[in-house]
Design an enzyme around this catalytic site. Structure first.
Site, short mmCIF file in Angstrom:
data_model
loop_
_atom_site.label_atom_id
_atom_site.label_comp_id
_atom_site.label_asym_id
_atom_site.label_seq_id
_atom_site.Cartn_x
_atom_site.Cartn_y
_atom_site.Cartn_z
N TYR A 101 0.84 -1.20 0.00
CA TYR A 101 0.00 0.00 0.00
C TYR A 101 0.87 1.25 0.00
O TYR A 101 2.02 1.24 0.43
CB TYR A 101 -0.92 0.03 1.22
CG TYR A 101 -0.20 0.31 2.52
CD1 TYR A 101 -0.05 1.61 2.99
CD2 TYR A 101 0.37 -0.72 3.25
CE1 TYR A 101 0.64 1.86 4.17
CE2 TYR A 101 1.07 -0.48 4.43
CZ TYR A 101 1.20 0.82 4.88
OH TYR A 101 1.90 1.08 6.03
N PHE A 111 2.46 9.77 3.16
CA PHE A 111 2.80 9.66 4.58
C PHE A 111 3.28 8.27 4.97
O PHE A 111 3.85 8.08 6.03
CB PHE A 111 1.61 10.08 5.46
CG PHE A 111 0.37 9.25 5.27
CD1 PHE A 111 0.21 8.02 5.91
CD2 PHE A 111 -0.67 9.70 4.46
CE1 PHE A 111 -0.93 7.26 5.73
CE2 PHE A 111 -1.81 8.94 4.28
CZ PHE A 111 -1.95 7.72 4.91
N ASP A 112 3.05 7.26 4.12
CA ASP A 112 3.51 5.91 4.45
C ASP A 112 3.42 5.03 3.21
O ASP A 112 2.56 5.25 2.33
CB ASP A 112 2.65 5.30 5.57
CG ASP A 112 3.27 4.03 6.14
OD1 ASP A 112 4.48 3.82 5.95
OD2 ASP A 112 2.55 3.25 6.79
N ILE A 127 -6.71 0.93 10.19
CA ILE A 127 -7.86 1.84 10.22
C ILE A 127 -9.07 1.16 9.58
O ILE A 127 -8.95 0.26 8.75
CB ILE A 127 -7.55 3.17 9.51
CG1 ILE A 127 -7.22 2.95 8.03
CG2 ILE A 127 -6.43 3.92 10.23
CD1 ILE A 127 -7.11 4.22 7.23
N TYR A 155 -8.26 8.41 10.70
CA TYR A 155 -7.74 8.74 12.04
C TYR A 155 -8.58 9.76 12.78
O TYR A 155 -8.19 10.22 13.86
CB TYR A 155 -6.29 9.21 11.93
CG TYR A 155 -5.34 8.11 11.52
CD1 TYR A 155 -4.85 7.20 12.46
CD2 TYR A 155 -4.96 7.95 10.19
CE1 TYR A 155 -4.00 6.17 12.09
CE2 TYR A 155 -4.11 6.92 9.81
CZ TYR A 155 -3.63 6.04 10.76
OH TYR A 155 -2.79 5.02 10.39
N PHE A 214 -5.50 5.82 -0.53
CA PHE A 214 -4.56 4.69 -0.52
C PHE A 214 -4.58 4.00 -1.87
O PHE A 214 -5.64 3.88 -2.51
CB PHE A 214 -4.96 3.66 0.53
CG PHE A 214 -4.80 4.09 1.96
CD1 PHE A 214 -3.60 3.88 2.63
CD2 PHE A 214 -5.83 4.73 2.63
CE1 PHE A 214 -3.44 4.28 3.94
CE2 PHE A 214 -5.68 5.14 3.93
CZ PHE A 214 -4.49 4.91 4.60
#
Length: 479
Positions: free
Chosen positions: A77, A87-88, A107, A133, A150
């Site tokens: 992902y 961010f990731d 999440i 979040y 995502f």
């Protein structure tokens, strides 16, 4: 949320409402902004259809089923804010991300999105804050009330393995209520459907006591899964033969030996049994007497795993009890001795020899001259090819009871096995040393051959030197 994120969020909301649908049909997905892509091509995958998670498929997956609650899934992902800031990403770590679906390990939006995918599928997900979040965010990378996007690739998924030996695998179709589960001894009310291959062989509502499902013709695998289920849960259980009907099969259902089974089970209701700490000593002793009788019943029927469950109950109830007075202490010790001796016998039948030794050792700690414990430990060690240890155990049996014919016979067997083992070792080492000797001989011949060759070369070299000197002498005589 910064101004740019607000602008992007407004565009998404306008697009979702249908106000911004004028896009070039020939434009590729990669050329379009996320807001337009999700508005035009996205579908709502939330169960209550509140637009909390929208999905766009970039690459279709393989035909087949989708991951279920509790499945172990592996994904790649990349997560971004709406302004495109990453961010990731598991891709950056070059390692797939693995988690159990629907267990709150990620999440909510990812749980929902991944559950809608097929193996090999690549998709885009847009998650509202309440599916990400929320108002707290995940600082410093994710601000409060942030919508997230995502890109996810579903690499693989498999059911949740409930036993160390992989004999029971569960896949949850419908999640149950809350976190309360049946315990050992609970009365459960279930609907079950059993299949062997594609054939349905059992379909009924049934109730049974957890630990005693065999009384109702329900296999051990279903029984053992009960303690993992919640009320209202519907799951699929994949059972290896050990947890199904074993090597004998079940003629009643036309199930052959060593058959894999699949049960779909719905836990409609249950009444929990008292936990061990809620029982007084009298209740534990009464229950132990019943478990001993039930274990003997299962053992005689060849249901050794079911018998193990009964004898383990006795140990769990009484191993930390001391009793009041010598009589009560002796009663507790007698139950424990019987339970552990019978566990050793069950494990002998199941060929779990390490567990045989473990339970016999516990008996010997309580009674160092227990004939049955010494003999069964000797049997287990003999099966493990520990011949010297086994012979020591059988000799201890003879010290306790010199007339034990079986122990005499086992000592003779151990002596024969030890001799055979020594003879085999001799042959192995003799062959090994012979090969070493042959190798050394070959190596020696090679050295001599090289020495002879070097000697010839030295002689030739000496002759060449002499000839060169003669020619030089002749040359000096010339004018």
């Amino acid at each position: 949320m910064d101004i740019e994120s607000y602008r992007l969020l407004h565009r998404v909301r306008v697009a979702f409402s249908g106000a911004d649908m004028t896009t070039d049909k020939d434009q590729s997905m990669d050329d379009q902004s996320p807001a337009v892509v999700f508005a035009v091509k996205g579908i709502d995958v939330t169960p209550n259809k509140d637009e909390g998670v929208r999905k766009v498929v970039k690459k279709q997956g393989e035909d087949g089923d989708r991951p279920m609650i509790g499945d172990k899934v592996a994904v790649h992902y990349t997560g971004k804010l709406l302004n495109g800031k990453k961010f990731d990403s598991s891709m950056d770590r070059k390692k797939p991300f693995i988690f159990n679906l629907g267990k709150g390990q990620v999440i909510k939006g990812l749980d929902i999105g991944v559950s809608s995918m097929q193996r090999g599928e690549v998709c885009m997900l847009l998650c509202k804050p309440e599916y990400a979040y929320g108002s707290a965010g995940c600082l410093p990378k994710i601000p409060p009330n942030a919508m997230l996007q995502f890109e996810v690739e579903l690499l693989s998924f498999k059911g949740e393995v409930l036993t160390d030996d992989g004999g029971i695998t569960r896949r949850i179709k419908v999640k149950g209520e809350g976190y309360n589960s049946p315990n050992d001894g609970s009365t459960v009310h279930v609907h079950l459907e059993g299949r062997c291959g594609e054939r349905l062989f059992d379909s009924r509502n049934v109730h049974f006591i957890v630990g005693e499902s065999e009384d109702m013709g329900v296999p051990l695998g279903v029984d053992r899964a009960m303690e993992k289920m919640q009320k209202g849960e519907c799951c699929m259980l994949y059972l290896k033969p050990k947890y199904g009907f074993g090597k004998d099969g079940r003629a009643q259902h036309k199930i052959g030996p060593n058959s894999d089974l699949m049960y779909e089970v719905t836990l409609n209701d249950f009444e929990k049994a008292k936990e061990s700490w809620e029982l007084d000593l009298k209740e534990k002793l009464d229950l132990s007497a019943r478990a001993k009788q039930k274990g003997t019943q299962y053992f005689k029927a060849g249901c050794f795993l079911q018998a193990v469950v009964q004898y383990q109950r006795i140990v769990s109830w009484l191993e930390m009890e001391f009793g009041v007075g010598k009589e009560q202490q002796q009663t507790i010790q007698n139950f424990l001795l019987v339970a552990q001796l019978n566990l050793a016998m069950c494990y002998l039948r199941l060929r779990e020899y390490a567990l045989v030794v473990e339970n016999c050792n516990k008996v010997i700690e309580l009674d160092g001259k227990n004939e049955k414990a010494l003999y069964r430990r000797g049997e287990a060690r003999l099966f493990r090819n520990e011949f010297s240890l086994a012979m020591s155990d059988f000799k201890l049996v003879l010290q306790v009871n010199p007339s034990n014919r079986a122990a005499h016979g086992q000592v003779s067997i151990c002596q024969c096995k030890i001799r055979e083992h020594h003879e085999r070792d001799k042959k192995i080492y003799a062959n090994m040393f012979q090969k070493f000797a042959e190798h050394d001989v070959k190596a020696g011949k090679g050295k001599r051959r090289r020495g002879e060759d070097s000697g010839v070369m030295n002689e030739n070299h000496q002759v060449a030197i002499k000839r060169r000197r003669r020619s030089q002498d002749h040359g000096q005589d010339c004018p």
